[in-house]
Design a protein around this motif. Structure first.
Motif, PDB file in Angstrom:
ATOM      1  N   VAL A  52       0.593  -0.951   0.031  1.00 46.98           N
ATOM      2  CA  VAL A  52      -0.092   0.118   0.438  1.00 46.98           C
ATOM      3  C   VAL A  52       1.273   1.747  -0.066  1.00 46.98           C
ATOM      4  CG1 VAL A  52      -1.505   1.562   0.975  1.00 46.98           C
ATOM      5  CG2 VAL A  52      -2.019  -1.285   1.142  1.00 46.98           C
ATOM      6  N   ARG A  64       1.013   5.272   0.176  1.00 48.96           N
ATOM      7  CA  ARG A  64       0.595   6.398   1.264  1.00 48.96           C
ATOM      8  C   ARG A  64       0.895   7.634   0.256  1.00 48.96           C
ATOM      9  NH1 ARG A  64      -0.772   5.826   6.924  1.00 48.96           N
ATOM     10  NH2 ARG A  64      -2.218   7.130   6.599  1.00 48.96           N
ATOM     11  N   VAL A 104      -5.704   9.699  -6.112  1.00 41.42           N
ATOM     12  CA  VAL A 104      -6.278   8.350  -5.944  1.00 41.42           C
ATOM     13  C   VAL A 104      -7.322   8.534  -7.104  1.00 41.42           C
ATOM     14  CG1 VAL A 104      -8.068   7.144  -4.963  1.00 41.42           C
ATOM     15  CG2 VAL A 104      -6.522   7.133  -3.659  1.00 41.42           C
ATOM     16  N   ASP A 148      -9.014   2.620  -8.275  1.00 44.32           N
ATOM     17  CA  ASP A 148      -8.068   1.899  -7.591  1.00 44.32           C
ATOM     18  C   ASP A 148      -8.951   1.886  -6.496  1.00 44.32           C
ATOM     19  OD1 ASP A 148      -5.557   3.600  -9.522  1.00 44.32           O
ATOM     20  OD2 ASP A 148      -5.988   5.137  -8.065  1.00 44.32           O
ATOM     21  N   VAL A 198      -8.188   1.050  -3.717  1.00 41.67           N
ATOM     22  CA  VAL A 198      -8.079   2.031  -1.990  1.00 41.67           C
ATOM     23  C   VAL A 198      -7.625   0.680  -0.267  1.00 41.67           C
ATOM     24  CG1 VAL A 198      -8.302   4.059  -3.746  1.00 41.67           C
ATOM     25  CG2 VAL A 198      -9.904   2.853  -1.747  1.00 41.67           C
ATOM     26  N   ALA A 201      -8.470   2.122   3.508  1.00 39.99           N
ATOM     27  CA  ALA A 201      -9.615   2.975   3.664  1.00 39.99           C
ATOM     28  C   ALA A 201     -10.197   2.891   5.293  1.00 39.99           C
ATOM     29  CB  ALA A 201     -10.707   3.487   2.503  1.00 39.99           C
ATOM     30  N   ARG A 240     -12.533  -0.371  -3.689  1.00 35.97           N
ATOM     31  CA  ARG A 240     -12.024   0.643  -5.177  1.00 35.97           C
ATOM     32  C   ARG A 240     -13.236   1.767  -5.077  1.00 35.97           C
ATOM     33  NH1 ARG A 240      -9.889  -1.942  -9.550  1.00 35.97           N
ATOM     34  NH2 ARG A 240     -10.538  -4.324  -8.686  1.00 35.97           N
ATOM     35  N   ALA A 241     -12.195   2.028  -5.381  1.00 34.62           N
ATOM     36  CA  ALA A 241     -12.050   3.570  -5.130  1.00 34.62           C
ATOM     37  C   ALA A 241     -13.843   3.552  -6.944  1.00 34.62           C
ATOM     38  CB  ALA A 241     -11.779   4.991  -5.057  1.00 34.62           C
ATOM     39  N   TRP A 278     -14.436   9.317  -0.126  1.00 34.50           N
ATOM     40  CA  TRP A 278     -14.539   8.292  -1.394  1.00 34.50           C
ATOM     41  C   TRP A 278     -16.176   7.447  -0.929  1.00 34.50           C
ATOM     42  CZ3 TRP A 278     -12.308   8.884  -6.761  1.00 34.50           C
ATOM     43  CH2 TRP A 278     -10.837   9.331  -6.714  1.00 34.50           C
ATOM     44  N   VAL A 335      -9.935   7.797   2.140  1.00 30.93           N
ATOM     45  CA  VAL A 335      -8.645   6.507   1.735  1.00 30.93           C
ATOM     46  C   VAL A 335      -7.462   7.211   2.462  1.00 30.93           C
ATOM     47  CG1 VAL A 335      -7.005   6.412  -0.645  1.00 30.93           C
ATOM     48  CG2 VAL A 335     -10.109   6.584  -0.598  1.00 30.93           C
ATOM     49  N   ARG A 376      -3.042   4.115  -1.022  1.00 31.53           N
ATOM     50  CA  ARG A 376      -3.435   2.784  -2.580  1.00 31.53           C
ATOM     51  C   ARG A 376      -2.472   1.952  -2.832  1.00 31.53           C
ATOM     52  NH1 ARG A 376      -0.785   3.820  -7.270  1.00 31.53           N
ATOM     53  NH2 ARG A 376       0.241   5.256  -6.672  1.00 31.53           N
TER      54      ARG A 376
END
Length: 90
Positions: free
Chosen positions: A13, A15, A20, A24, A26, A28, A41-42, A50, A71, A74
């Motif tokens: 992941v 940062r 984002v 993507d 993510v 969160a 998923r965003a 988001w 978030v 990613r």
């Protein structure tokens, strides 16, 4: 997040970095459930956060249940047990 990710998959992941974008995967936290860390998923920006969806349409708790999420990072790579980049889809 099945079929994209399965229970036990280890992911990298990031940062920061690029912002984002929709599609993507993510990590969160839902504002209504701050104790729950999720991988989703965003989908779209909404209310300074988001809107998130899981890839499994029928077996997931996502923004439809919990609302907007913040978030934290990613997901850029799955390194165990099936190494590879994650597919982008919306």
């Amino acid at each position: 997040m099945s079929p994209t990710l399965r229970h036990g998959d280890a992911v990298l992941v990031r940062r920061g970095g690029r912002p984002v974008r929709p599609g993507d995967v993510v990590v969160a936290v839902f504002r209504s459930r701050p104790e729950l860390l999720v991988v989703k998923r965003a989908i779209r920006r909404q209310d300074d956060g988001w809107w998130l969806r899981g890839d499994n349409e029928f077996g997931t708790d996502d923004s439809r249940a919990y609302g907007v999420a913040d978030v934290l990072g990613r997901v850029v790579f799955r390194y165990w047990p099936r190494p590879g980049r994650l597919p982008v889809s919306i």
